[in-house]
Scaffold this motif. Structure first.
Motif, PDB file in Angstrom:
ATOM      1  N   TYR A   1       3.138  -4.921   8.628  1.00  0.00           N
ATOM      2  CA  TYR A   1       2.735  -3.811   7.729  1.00  0.00           C
ATOM      3  C   TYR A   1       3.418  -2.403   8.352  1.00  0.00           C
TER       4      TYR A   1
ATOM      5  N   SER B   1       3.819   0.125   2.740  1.00  0.00           N
ATOM      6  CA  SER B   1       3.886  -0.657   3.741  1.00  0.00           C
ATOM      7  C   SER B   1       3.483  -1.911   3.147  1.00  0.00           C
TER       8      SER B   1
ATOM      9  N   SER C   1       0.923  -1.337   0.070  1.00  0.00           N
ATOM     10  CA  SER C   1      -0.001  -0.065   0.066  1.00  0.00           C
ATOM     11  C   SER C   1       0.879   1.129   0.025  1.00  0.00           C
TER      12      SER C   1
ATOM     13  N   PRO D   1       5.645   0.442   7.944  1.00  0.00           N
ATOM     14  CA  PRO D   1       5.922   1.364   6.578  1.00  0.00           C
ATOM     15  C   PRO D   1       7.586   1.620   6.615  1.00  0.00           C
TER      16      PRO D   1
END
Lengths: 113, 115
Positions: free
Chosen positions: B101, B93, B32, B103
């Protein structure tokens, strides 16, 4: 919600003193992160917790740094003894689950003289 | 490992000018992508995000499109205001170890808008 709350906003201390930074994450968030920001290095991840448990502290620069999260609503980052090179802005951030954006606190500007 | 590269700043513009801040990334997974903004004396705030290829994130007149083929996520705004003066961070991330996740942030790009 008041957001992520950090205290103090500013801290000036003498070299060798103990410094404790505090953070209250957003209620219900299960991840908490401590970052350090400097001009030289940018934003560095120091440590993060998931459900109050430290998961990765590989970013903690030295044994002088320690972090705790005794419950879901409070975390501390301690530096003992402090040194001038620790001067930086320290941010706490929290997040709900994975794959989402963070909510950052306003930071603590630490100056060690 | 993952990395994010942003254009060096500062970017200096006059009010109502068009803004582009370039961001490219490398990632092992399918990340993402995010843009954060940091106003003076404050923490980073999430500005926009995109979670899959060709998604466009938008907020407050800013937008960025997830380009998988060029591994880019450039930030744009058609007409900047003085109040947009801030530092902008690109970040990604991906699930990482155990779905954490965590980042990866770029170094940030300072934007200065003059009246």
């Amino acid at each position: 919600d008041a957001g992520v709350i950090q205290s103090p906003r500013h801290e000036v201390t003498e070299m060798g003193q103990e410094v404790t930074l505090r953070c209250k994450p957003i209620s219900g968030h299960d991840y908490l992160f401590w970052y350090r920001q400097t001009m030289m290095r940018g934003l560095e991840l120091l440590i993060y917790f998931n459900n109050n448990v430290p998961i990765d502290d590989s970013g903690m620069p030295e044994d002088r740094f320690s972090a705790k999260m005794p419950n879901a609503s409070f975390s501390t980052l301690k530096i003992q003894p402090s040194e001038p090179r620790d001067s930086a802005v320290y941010f706490c951030a929290s997040r709900l689950g994975g794959g989402h954006g963070y909510t950052f606190g306003s930071g603590t500007r630490l100056t060690v003289v | 490992g993952d990395s994010v590269t942003q254009m060096e700043g500062p970017v200096t513009l006059s009010e109502e000018a068009f803004l582009t801040i370039n961001c490219t990334y490398t990632a092992t997974g399918y990340p993402s992508l995010f843009w954060y903004v940091q106003y003076p004396g404050e923490g980073l705030q999430l500005l926009l995000k995109a979670t899959k290829a060709d998604d466009k994130g938008s907020n407050k007149g800013f937008e960025a499109t997830y380009r998988k083929e060029t591994t880019s996520f450039h930030l744009e705004k058609g007409s900047v205001q003085v109040s947009d003066s801030a530092v902008y961070f690109c970040a990604l991330s991906d699930p990482g170890k155990g779905g954490s996740y965590i980042p990866t942030f770029g170094r940030g790009t300072s934007l200065i808008v003059h009246p």
